[in-house]
Design a protein around this motif. Sequence first.
Motif, PDB file in Angstrom:
ATOM      1  N   CYS A  73       0.939  -0.963  -0.049  1.00  0.00           N
ATOM      2  CA  CYS A  73      -0.029  -0.049   0.044  1.00  0.00           C
ATOM      3  C   CYS A  73       0.893   1.213  -0.047  1.00  0.00           C
ATOM      4  CB  CYS A  73      -1.145   0.056   1.312  1.00  0.00           C
ATOM      5  SG  CYS A  73      -2.366  -1.223   1.332  1.00  0.00           S
ATOM      6  N   VAL A  74       1.846   1.412   0.782  1.00  0.00           N
ATOM      7  CA  VAL A  74       2.871   2.226   0.708  1.00  0.00           C
ATOM      8  C   VAL A  74       3.554   2.662  -0.613  1.00  0.00           C
ATOM      9  CG1 VAL A  74       4.856   3.123   1.901  1.00  0.00           C
ATOM     10  CG2 VAL A  74       3.260   2.094   3.121  1.00  0.00           C
ATOM     11  N   LEU A  75       4.070   1.479  -1.124  1.00  0.00           N
ATOM     12  CA  LEU A  75       4.408   1.654  -2.498  1.00  0.00           C
ATOM     13  C   LEU A  75       3.594   1.869  -3.779  1.00  0.00           C
ATOM     14  CD1 LEU A  75       7.321  -1.072  -2.173  1.00  0.00           C
ATOM     15  CD2 LEU A  75       7.637   1.358  -1.940  1.00  0.00           C
ATOM     16  N   MET A  76       2.375   1.857  -3.785  1.00  0.00           N
ATOM     17  CA  MET A  76       1.326   1.567  -4.591  1.00  0.00           C
ATOM     18  C   MET A  76       1.699   3.063  -5.677  1.00  0.00           C
ATOM     19  SD  MET A  76      -2.784   1.358  -4.918  1.00  0.00           S
ATOM     20  CE  MET A  76      -2.833  -0.121  -3.825  1.00  0.00           C
ATOM     21  N   ARG A  77       1.690   4.140  -5.298  1.00  0.00           N
ATOM     22  CA  ARG A  77       2.002   5.381  -6.147  1.00  0.00           C
ATOM     23  C   ARG A  77       3.006   5.376  -6.796  1.00  0.00           C
ATOM     24  NH1 ARG A  77      -1.459   9.644  -6.062  1.00  0.00           N
ATOM     25  NH2 ARG A  77      -3.292   9.681  -4.454  1.00  0.00           N
ATOM     26  N   ARG A  78       4.174   4.994  -6.169  1.00  0.00           N
ATOM     27  CA  ARG A  78       5.642   5.270  -6.863  1.00  0.00           C
ATOM     28  C   ARG A  78       6.039   3.804  -7.500  1.00  0.00           C
ATOM     29  NH1 ARG A  78       9.282   5.972  -1.636  1.00  0.00           N
ATOM     30  NH2 ARG A  78       7.559   4.569  -0.742  1.00  0.00           N
ATOM     31  N   ARG A  79       5.635   2.847  -7.070  1.00  0.00           N
ATOM     32  CA  ARG A  79       6.239   1.487  -7.590  1.00  0.00           C
ATOM     33  C   ARG A  79       4.881   0.543  -7.685  1.00  0.00           C
ATOM     34  NH1 ARG A  79      11.564   0.134  -7.777  1.00  0.00           N
ATOM     35  NH2 ARG A  79      12.705   2.159  -8.047  1.00  0.00           N
ATOM     36  N   LEU A  81       3.689  -2.016  -9.660  1.00  0.00           N
ATOM     37  CA  LEU A  81       3.951  -3.513 -10.186  1.00  0.00           C
ATOM     38  C   LEU A  81       4.570  -4.216  -8.747  1.00  0.00           C
ATOM     39  CD1 LEU A  81       5.149  -3.306 -14.036  1.00  0.00           C
ATOM     40  CD2 LEU A  81       2.617  -3.905 -12.786  1.00  0.00           C
ATOM     41  N   TRP A  82       5.613  -3.305  -8.274  1.00  0.00           N
ATOM     42  CA  TRP A  82       6.082  -3.858  -6.935  1.00  0.00           C
ATOM     43  C   TRP A  82       5.030  -3.884  -5.952  1.00  0.00           C
ATOM     44  CZ3 TRP A  82      10.403  -6.289  -6.474  1.00  0.00           C
ATOM     45  CH2 TRP A  82      11.642  -6.219  -7.126  1.00  0.00           C
ATOM     46  N   ALA A  83       4.376  -2.828  -5.723  1.00  0.00           N
ATOM     47  CA  ALA A  83       3.268  -3.017  -4.917  1.00  0.00           C
ATOM     48  C   ALA A  83       2.253  -4.086  -4.794  1.00  0.00           C
ATOM     49  CB  ALA A  83       2.512  -1.765  -4.886  1.00  0.00           C
ATOM     50  N   LEU A  84       1.859  -4.320  -6.199  1.00  0.00           N
ATOM     51  CA  LEU A  84       1.297  -5.548  -6.557  1.00  0.00           C
ATOM     52  C   LEU A  84       1.796  -6.916  -6.110  1.00  0.00           C
ATOM     53  CD1 LEU A  84      -1.547  -6.745  -7.577  1.00  0.00           C
ATOM     54  CD2 LEU A  84      -0.406  -6.701  -9.989  1.00  0.00           C
ATOM     55  N   ALA A  85       3.270  -7.184  -6.456  1.00  0.00           N
ATOM     56  CA  ALA A  85       3.895  -8.089  -6.149  1.00  0.00           C
ATOM     57  C   ALA A  85       3.823  -8.566  -4.536  1.00  0.00           C
ATOM     58  CB  ALA A  85       5.097  -8.162  -6.731  1.00  0.00           C
ATOM     59  N   THR A 123      -0.197   3.149 -17.816  1.00  0.00           N
ATOM     60  CA  THR A 123      -0.512   2.867 -19.172  1.00  0.00           C
ATOM     61  C   THR A 123      -1.281   1.444 -19.464  1.00  0.00           C
ATOM     62  OG1 THR A 123       1.695   1.712 -19.361  1.00  0.00           O
ATOM     63  CG2 THR A 123       1.440   4.349 -19.576  1.00  0.00           C
ATOM     64  N   ARG A 124      -1.635   1.246 -20.749  1.00  0.00           N
ATOM     65  CA  ARG A 124      -2.050   0.036 -21.140  1.00  0.00           C
ATOM     66  C   ARG A 124      -1.367  -1.082 -20.791  1.00  0.00           C
ATOM     67  NH1 ARG A 124      -6.449  -0.870 -24.440  1.00  0.00           N
ATOM     68  NH2 ARG A 124      -7.281  -3.160 -23.859  1.00  0.00           N
ATOM     69  N   ARG A 125      -0.067  -1.060 -21.083  1.00  0.00           N
ATOM     70  CA  ARG A 125       0.865  -1.846 -20.973  1.00  0.00           C
ATOM     71  C   ARG A 125       1.266  -2.518 -19.361  1.00  0.00           C
ATOM     72  NH1 ARG A 125       7.284  -1.671 -23.186  1.00  0.00           N
ATOM     73  NH2 ARG A 125       8.134  -3.799 -22.391  1.00  0.00           N
ATOM     74  N   THR A 126       1.451  -1.535 -18.636  1.00  0.00           N
ATOM     75  CA  THR A 126       1.474  -1.639 -17.111  1.00  0.00           C
ATOM     76  C   THR A 126       0.322  -2.336 -16.634  1.00  0.00           C
ATOM     77  OG1 THR A 126       2.597   0.187 -16.887  1.00  0.00           O
ATOM     78  CG2 THR A 126       1.969  -0.582 -15.071  1.00  0.00           C
ATOM     79  N   GLY A 127      -1.128  -2.226 -16.869  1.00  0.00           N
ATOM     80  CA  GLY A 127      -2.238  -2.855 -16.853  1.00  0.00           C
ATOM     81  C   GLY A 127      -2.197  -4.258 -16.997  1.00  0.00           C
ATOM     82  N   ILE A 128      -1.701  -4.513 -18.379  1.00  0.00           N
ATOM     83  CA  ILE A 128      -1.705  -5.931 -18.812  1.00  0.00           C
ATOM     84  C   ILE A 128      -0.744  -6.831 -17.989  1.00  0.00           C
ATOM     85  CG2 ILE A 128      -0.998  -7.403 -20.805  1.00  0.00           C
ATOM     86  CD1 ILE A 128      -2.251  -5.177 -22.645  1.00  0.00           C
ATOM     87  N   VAL A 129       0.354  -5.983 -17.683  1.00  0.00           N
ATOM     88  CA  VAL A 129       1.413  -6.902 -16.806  1.00  0.00           C
ATOM     89  C   VAL A 129       0.729  -7.212 -15.576  1.00  0.00           C
ATOM     90  CG1 VAL A 129       3.627  -6.775 -15.884  1.00  0.00           C
ATOM     91  CG2 VAL A 129       3.438  -5.950 -18.252  1.00  0.00           C
ATOM     92  N   ALA A 130      -0.034  -6.260 -14.971  1.00  0.00           N
ATOM     93  CA  ALA A 130      -0.317  -6.438 -13.496  1.00  0.00           C
ATOM     94  C   ALA A 130      -1.479  -7.716 -13.615  1.00  0.00           C
ATOM     95  CB  ALA A 130      -1.228  -5.069 -13.321  1.00  0.00           C
ATOM     96  N   ILE A 131      -2.384  -7.681 -14.417  1.00  0.00           N
ATOM     97  CA  ILE A 131      -3.536  -8.388 -14.683  1.00  0.00           C
ATOM     98  C   ILE A 131      -2.991 -10.082 -14.851  1.00  0.00           C
ATOM     99  CG2 ILE A 131      -4.148  -8.257 -16.772  1.00  0.00           C
ATOM    100  CD1 ILE A 131      -6.390  -9.449 -14.091  1.00  0.00           C
TER     101      ILE A 131
END
Length: 405
Positions: A73-79, A81-85, A123-131
């Motif tokens: 939650c702390v890293l969500m704005r800056r990183r 994908l790391w936050a999601l991991a 971006t759309r690319r980041t969203g696809i990586v996340a899902i």
Amino acid sequence: MAATPRLPLLKRIPPGVWTAVIWCAGLALTMLMRFRLPGQEEADAYRTALLSSAKWEGWTLLALGTALTLAGCVLMRRRPLWALALMLSGSIAATSALSVGAIPLLQFLAVDLTLYFIAASRTRRTGIVAISMALCTLAGYLAVRVLSGWAIGTTTELIVALTAVIAWLIGDSMHQSRVHAEQVRTQAAAQAVTAERLRIARELHDMVAHTIGIVALQAGAARRVIDTRPDLAREALGEVENASRETLSGLRRMLGALRRAEPGQAPEATPLDPSPAPGLADIDRLAERTTAAGVHVEVRWQGERHALPPEIGMSAYRIVQEAVTNVVRHAGTRSCQVTVDCRDEELAIEVVDSGNGAGRAAATGYGLLGMRERVGLLHGEFSAAPRPEGGFRVAARLPVPAGVR
């Protein structure tokens, strides 16, 4: 300077805070489901061996999952994908403490919310990586249990995967809507600039074409009489000078407007020329100047003159100016009649001559096109055609808004 309006309180809360709240709420509900509440014959879920043991393995895993999720939650704005991991790792740790065959929905709600925020703001690319990361984590959890010979909850996992996809789709839709809105705003700004430049181009065409016609007539007259009637030559050259100065003044004004129409450029502090745009009151002066150049213009006023919106008055003047210019340049006649009918609901304009109507109809250029476009922009009616008795007729009807009648 006006103060910037503040966003509503809920919109000012960072995404990481919402995610932390959702995780804690899901964790609390998970614990609550393992107790028999009033009115229930039994609890919704049995307490697992790890959470019931005295070795605290289960509670340690829950604490680890919570710590990983809060770090995400702390890293969500800056990183993001790391936050999601980190949140995916937290979901696996919490699920291991529960000893269930699939990652439960309550342990995946924080991930769903993170997927939404990533898809909506990145971006759309980041969203696809996340899902892809989320779905691979779900599939990997089941694969590990199958390889270990443990039971799996396929249906539960499919439902959780569906919620993840739905969260991503909603976020992606929000992102696409925002991108589309920005494109629309950009296109609207570009169209406004283009429309302003087209308006200036029409102004330049009408003004310069008329002035060049007058200058040509006056210069020709001065050349013919410069030896025999120098006083008439001086008068003609004076008219050339006045017309040129007026045109130069108008050019300065319009070029200043063109500079202000540049995208992203601030307006100038003061206009280059403060003279107002022409209107109906200038038609008589236009007729006098054209008559002095050798083509007699008779102006007939009908109805009662009243105040008109600037765009109607200027368009009426430019239509008369362009029609008279065409008479000077193409009609081959020495006179024309201008009729201006000021009615309550509309302004009617008519310019007729007895010159070469057929030649005028076959001529090409931007004059008639510009007049027709001006009238169309004001939702009026326009016609230009040879007269059966000879000559040419230009007519326009410009509706007057009800608020200024």
